[in-house]
Design a protein around this motif. Structure first.
Motif, short mmCIF file in Angstrom:
data_model
loop_
_atom_site.label_atom_id
_atom_site.label_comp_id
_atom_site.label_asym_id
_atom_site.label_seq_id
_atom_site.Cartn_x
_atom_site.Cartn_y
_atom_site.Cartn_z
N VAL A 18 75.23 -13.74 -43.51
CA VAL A 18 74.58 -13.72 -42.48
C VAL A 18 73.66 -14.98 -42.48
O VAL A 18 73.08 -15.24 -43.50
N ALA A 19 73.67 -15.55 -41.43
CA ALA A 19 73.07 -17.05 -41.05
C ALA A 19 71.48 -16.72 -41.40
O ALA A 19 70.77 -15.81 -40.73
N ASP A 20 70.94 -17.78 -42.14
CA ASP A 20 69.46 -17.69 -42.29
C ASP A 20 68.69 -16.36 -42.81
O ASP A 20 67.91 -16.08 -42.75
N LEU A 21 69.74 -15.77 -43.72
CA LEU A 21 69.40 -14.41 -44.18
C LEU A 21 68.88 -15.01 -45.96
O LEU A 21 69.54 -15.47 -46.74
N THR A 22 67.59 -14.69 -46.20
CA THR A 22 67.07 -15.07 -47.56
C THR A 22 66.61 -13.78 -48.26
O THR A 22 65.83 -13.07 -47.57
N ILE A 23 67.29 -13.55 -49.37
CA ILE A 23 66.94 -12.51 -50.24
C ILE A 23 66.37 -12.97 -51.56
O ILE A 23 66.97 -13.76 -52.48
N SER A 24 65.16 -12.42 -52.17
CA SER A 24 64.53 -12.89 -53.10
C SER A 24 63.57 -12.00 -53.48
O SER A 24 63.53 -10.74 -52.97
N TRP A 94 76.36 -4.94 -37.09
CA TRP A 94 77.23 -4.83 -38.29
C TRP A 94 77.72 -3.60 -38.56
O TRP A 94 78.79 -3.11 -39.23
N ALA A 95 76.85 -2.31 -38.24
CA ALA A 95 77.13 -1.09 -38.50
C ALA A 95 78.68 -0.81 -37.72
O ALA A 95 79.35 -0.15 -38.02
N LYS A 96 78.86 -1.26 -36.34
CA LYS A 96 79.98 -1.09 -35.66
C LYS A 96 81.15 -1.81 -36.28
O LYS A 96 82.26 -1.18 -36.29
N GLN A 97 80.90 -2.85 -37.10
CA GLN A 97 82.01 -3.56 -37.54
C GLN A 97 82.61 -2.76 -38.78
O GLN A 97 83.64 -2.43 -39.00
N ALA A 98 81.49 -1.85 -39.50
CA ALA A 98 81.78 -1.21 -40.73
C ALA A 98 82.47 -0.04 -40.12
O ALA A 98 83.81 0.43 -40.73
N ASP A 99 82.20 0.51 -38.82
CA ASP A 99 82.84 1.73 -38.22
C ASP A 99 84.33 1.46 -37.75
O ASP A 99 85.25 2.22 -38.13
#
Length: 154
Positions: A18-24, A94-99
């Motif tokens: 995911v572009a520009d997603l920061t997890i810290s 994103w949920a649609k792609q998982a489905d």
């Protein structure tokens, strides 16, 4: 029971997709929360797979469905993460792609497990042997609703 297979998915795996997603540690949800999200979604995916007769425990990258399940886990985890950040519209894609990937896995079950013993696709010849109806001996019944085929080799 052991923890569900997470297919080596980590917070870093989500960030790379995911572009520009920061997890810290300071983000919301935090890195610890994201690890929990991944574990929860992996557990849910294990349950879904079990309904299709797929055992995900101990599955490795050499298994045919590993990469599909890994992708599904990433998509589902990203969807939960984005919803938690108030980005629900993006989360839905994103949920649609998982489905979509789950449907692809479910629609081709004969390719799920290299050790499967059941033949889940019946050919015309197999149908003919099973039913005793000769291939190509279809009949048509004309009804007010249309034509109904009998014989089934079509």
């Amino acid at each position: 029971m052991t923890a569900a297979n997470t297919y080596t998915v980590t917070a870093g795996s989500l960030q790379s997709r995911v572009a520009d997603l920061t997890i810290s540690a300071a983000s919301s949800p935090s890195a610890t929360d994201v690890t929990s999200i991944i574990a929860d979604e992996a557990e849910s995916l294990r349950g879904l797979a079990a309904t299709r007769g797929i055992s995900t425990d101990g599955m490795t990258s050499s298994d045919p469905s590993y990469s599909i399940l890994k992708g599904i886990l990433i998509y589902r985890s990203v969807a939960v993460l984005l919803r938690a950040r108030g980005r629900g519209e993006l989360a839905d894609s994103w949920a649609k792609q998982a489905d979509f990937d789950w449907k692809r896995l479910s629609d081709a079950p004969q390719t799920v497990d290299a050790n499967a013993t059941a033949d889940l696709v019946e050919t015309v010849g197999q149908w003919s042997d099973r039913t005793g109806n000769a291939d190509g001996q279809d009949t048509w019944d004309l009804t007010t609703s249309g034509r109904i085929v009998g014989g089934g080799s079509m």
